[in-house]
Design a protein around this motif. Structure first.
Motif, PDB file in Angstrom:
ATOM      1  N   SER A 227      -0.919   7.799   8.610  1.00 48.91           N
ATOM      2  CA  SER A 227      -1.674   7.910   7.366  1.00 48.91           C
ATOM      3  C   SER A 227      -2.000   6.521   6.835  1.00 48.91           C
ATOM      4  O   SER A 227      -1.288   5.542   7.118  1.00 48.91           O
ATOM      5  N   MET A 228      -3.080   6.433   6.074  1.00 51.03           N
ATOM      6  CA  MET A 228      -3.559   5.147   5.579  1.00 51.03           C
ATOM      7  C   MET A 228      -3.638   5.166   4.053  1.00 51.03           C
ATOM      8  O   MET A 228      -4.220   6.092   3.468  1.00 51.03           O
ATOM      9  N   THR A 229      -3.066   4.162   3.447  1.00 51.26           N
ATOM     10  CA  THR A 229      -3.128   3.989   2.003  1.00 51.26           C
ATOM     11  C   THR A 229      -3.992   2.773   1.697  1.00 51.26           C
ATOM     12  O   THR A 229      -3.786   1.707   2.271  1.00 51.26           O
ATOM     13  N   THR A 230      -4.962   2.944   0.810  1.00 57.21           N
ATOM     14  CA  THR A 230      -5.910   1.877   0.497  1.00 57.21           C
ATOM     15  C   THR A 230      -5.757   1.439  -0.955  1.00 57.21           C
ATOM     16  O   THR A 230      -5.779   2.278  -1.868  1.00 57.21           O
ATOM     17  N   VAL A 231      -5.598   0.142  -1.141  1.00 55.25           N
ATOM     18  CA  VAL A 231      -5.407  -0.444  -2.463  1.00 55.25           C
ATOM     19  C   VAL A 231      -6.429  -1.559  -2.647  1.00 55.25           C
ATOM     20  O   VAL A 231      -6.574  -2.424  -1.775  1.00 55.25           O
TER      21      VAL A 231
ATOM     22  N   GLY B  70       9.110   3.914   3.948  1.00 51.29           N
ATOM     23  CA  GLY B  70       9.975   3.342   2.924  1.00 51.29           C
ATOM     24  C   GLY B  70       9.495   1.989   2.469  1.00 51.29           C
ATOM     25  O   GLY B  70       9.494   1.670   1.274  1.00 51.29           O
ATOM     26  N   LEU B  71       9.058   1.177   3.406  1.00 52.78           N
ATOM     27  CA  LEU B  71       8.552  -0.162   3.106  1.00 52.78           C
ATOM     28  C   LEU B  71       7.226  -0.081   2.364  1.00 52.78           C
ATOM     29  O   LEU B  71       6.980  -0.834   1.410  1.00 52.78           O
ATOM     30  N   GLU B  72       6.368   0.838   2.771  1.00 48.94           N
ATOM     31  CA  GLU B  72       5.088   1.034   2.085  1.00 48.94           C
ATOM     32  C   GLU B  72       5.304   1.297   0.599  1.00 48.94           C
ATOM     33  O   GLU B  72       4.592   0.759  -0.260  1.00 48.94           O
TER      34      GLU B  72
ATOM     35  N   ILE C 245      -2.619   0.036   4.187  1.00 48.23           N
ATOM     36  CA  ILE C 245      -1.261   0.168   4.704  1.00 48.23           C
ATOM     37  C   ILE C 245      -1.217   1.376   5.633  1.00 48.23           C
ATOM     38  O   ILE C 245      -1.506   2.500   5.213  1.00 48.23           O
ATOM     39  N   VAL C 246      -0.890   1.145   6.897  1.00 48.12           N
ATOM     40  CA  VAL C 246      -0.878   2.202   7.910  1.00 48.12           C
ATOM     41  C   VAL C 246       0.560   2.484   8.329  1.00 48.12           C
ATOM     42  O   VAL C 246       1.274   1.574   8.785  1.00 48.12           O
ATOM     43  N   ARG C 247       0.986   3.717   8.174  1.00 45.93           N
ATOM     44  CA  ARG C 247       2.304   4.083   8.695  1.00 45.93           C
ATOM     45  C   ARG C 247       2.204   4.253  10.214  1.00 45.93           C
ATOM     46  O   ARG C 247       1.153   4.636  10.742  1.00 45.93           O
TER      47      ARG C 247
ATOM     48  N   THR D 201     -10.546  -7.646   3.676  1.00 42.79           N
ATOM     49  CA  THR D 201      -9.697  -6.492   3.970  1.00 42.79           C
ATOM     50  C   THR D 201      -8.592  -6.936   4.913  1.00 42.79           C
ATOM     51  O   THR D 201      -8.867  -7.547   5.948  1.00 42.79           O
ATOM     52  N   ILE D 202      -7.347  -6.666   4.553  1.00 39.70           N
ATOM     53  CA  ILE D 202      -6.233  -6.930   5.465  1.00 39.70           C
ATOM     54  C   ILE D 202      -5.462  -5.635   5.687  1.00 39.70           C
ATOM     55  O   ILE D 202      -5.402  -4.777   4.805  1.00 39.70           O
ATOM     56  N   VAL D 203      -4.913  -5.504   6.874  1.00 39.21           N
ATOM     57  CA  VAL D 203      -4.240  -4.263   7.281  1.00 39.21           C
ATOM     58  C   VAL D 203      -2.784  -4.542   7.596  1.00 39.21           C
ATOM     59  O   VAL D 203      -2.456  -5.510   8.299  1.00 39.21           O
ATOM     60  N   PHE D 204      -1.902  -3.675   7.084  1.00 37.06           N
ATOM     61  CA  PHE D 204      -0.477  -3.721   7.386  1.00 37.06           C
ATOM     62  C   PHE D 204      -0.108  -2.489   8.214  1.00 37.06           C
ATOM     63  O   PHE D 204      -0.398  -1.360   7.808  1.00 37.06           O
ATOM     64  N   PHE D 205       0.542  -2.684   9.347  1.00 33.57           N
ATOM     65  CA  PHE D 205       1.140  -1.587  10.111  1.00 33.57           C
ATOM     66  C   PHE D 205       2.637  -1.614   9.844  1.00 33.57           C
ATOM     67  O   PHE D 205       3.320  -2.577  10.219  1.00 33.57           O
TER      68      PHE D 205
END
Length: 243
Positions: A191-195, A164-166, A5-7, A156-160
């Motif tokens: 910033s990047m959050t990895t799950v 708040g949504l993250e 998840i990328v802000r 791996t999939i990426v969300f931009f």
């Protein structure tokens, strides 16, 4: 399966795009992401997220799917200390929201008059059901607080998207009240959050966060992360954001 998840980069909210600094951050994020094997990209319809994604998509010669549910989390509430105007759901004074025990629990956080009046749970459920529909396409079916791994994979999939949504996405994946994430965590621009999924028993998956708000791509280029995401460290720090 891995979710990143990328802000968006440092924003110009008035024009819904990026500032000069934001574009720099987006290019550095692209340098980081372009080295990964990414199955698919999904992006918010808002300009600041689209612009951030564009740097990575251009560098990798890829396209992204625009998802309405990845827009910033929008419900407005009557914040107790502000009677003159509505406020975003994820910006309260800690001395106000922490008084209510319901906000600390995944099953009760939306059961207050403020949340009900803002129809917050309806928006939250829409985002969560949309996320689950997407994960089902990759073989992970939501069952209670877990996922049935019908077609487990290492994709791996990426969300931009937006902070708040993250936090809503993480709240659903980890079964944590979003109030704790909105007010206890900070994700700087790009910033990047990895799950990751963990399938410790065959067919049963749970998501686990390996990194939250990672800005190492900025440090690697000699850039400090922006403080745009947080408030003043000390009240007397007049040069920092207060409210």
């Amino acid at each position: 399966m891995r979710l990143i998840i990328v802000r968006h980069g440092y924003p110009n909210y008035e024009l819904d795009t990026l500032t000069e600094r934001g574009w720099m951050e987006a290019r550095l994020a692209a340098d980081r992401l372009s080295g990964l094997d990414i199955k698919a990209f999904y992006v918010s319809p808002l300009g600041r997220a689209q612009d951030t994604a564009s740097c990575t998509l251009e560098k990798m010669n890829r396209t992204a799917v625009t998802c309405e549910w990845l827009r910033e989390f929008q419900p407005a509430i009557d914040r107790p200390d502000r009677t003159e105007r509505k406020s975003i759901t994820w910006d309260w004074l800690p001395q106000d929201w922490t008084k209510e025990p319901k906000y600390f629990h995944i099953d009760t956080w939306a059961d207050t008059e403020i949340m009900k009046a803002g129809h917050v749970k309806e928006e939250y459920d829409w985002v969560c059901s949309s996320l689950d529909a997407l994960l089902a396409q990759y073989g992970y079916m939501r069952e209670g607080h877990l996922y049935r791994a019908e077609q487990p994979n290492n994709d791996t999939i990426v969300f931009f998207c937006h902070f708040g949504l993250e936090c809503v996405l993480l709240s659903h994946l980890l079964n944590i009240s979003p109030m704790l994430l909105w007010h206890g965590f900070c994700a700087a621009p790009t910033s990047m959050t990895t799950v990751y999924t963990e399938e410790r028993r065959e067919g049963i998956a749970y998501f686990r966060t390996a990194a939250f708000g990672d800005t190492s791509h900025l440090y690697a280029a000699g850039e400090e992360p922006s403080d745009h995401a947080r408030f003043c460290q000390c009240y007397k720090n007049t040069e920092e954001r207060h409210d």
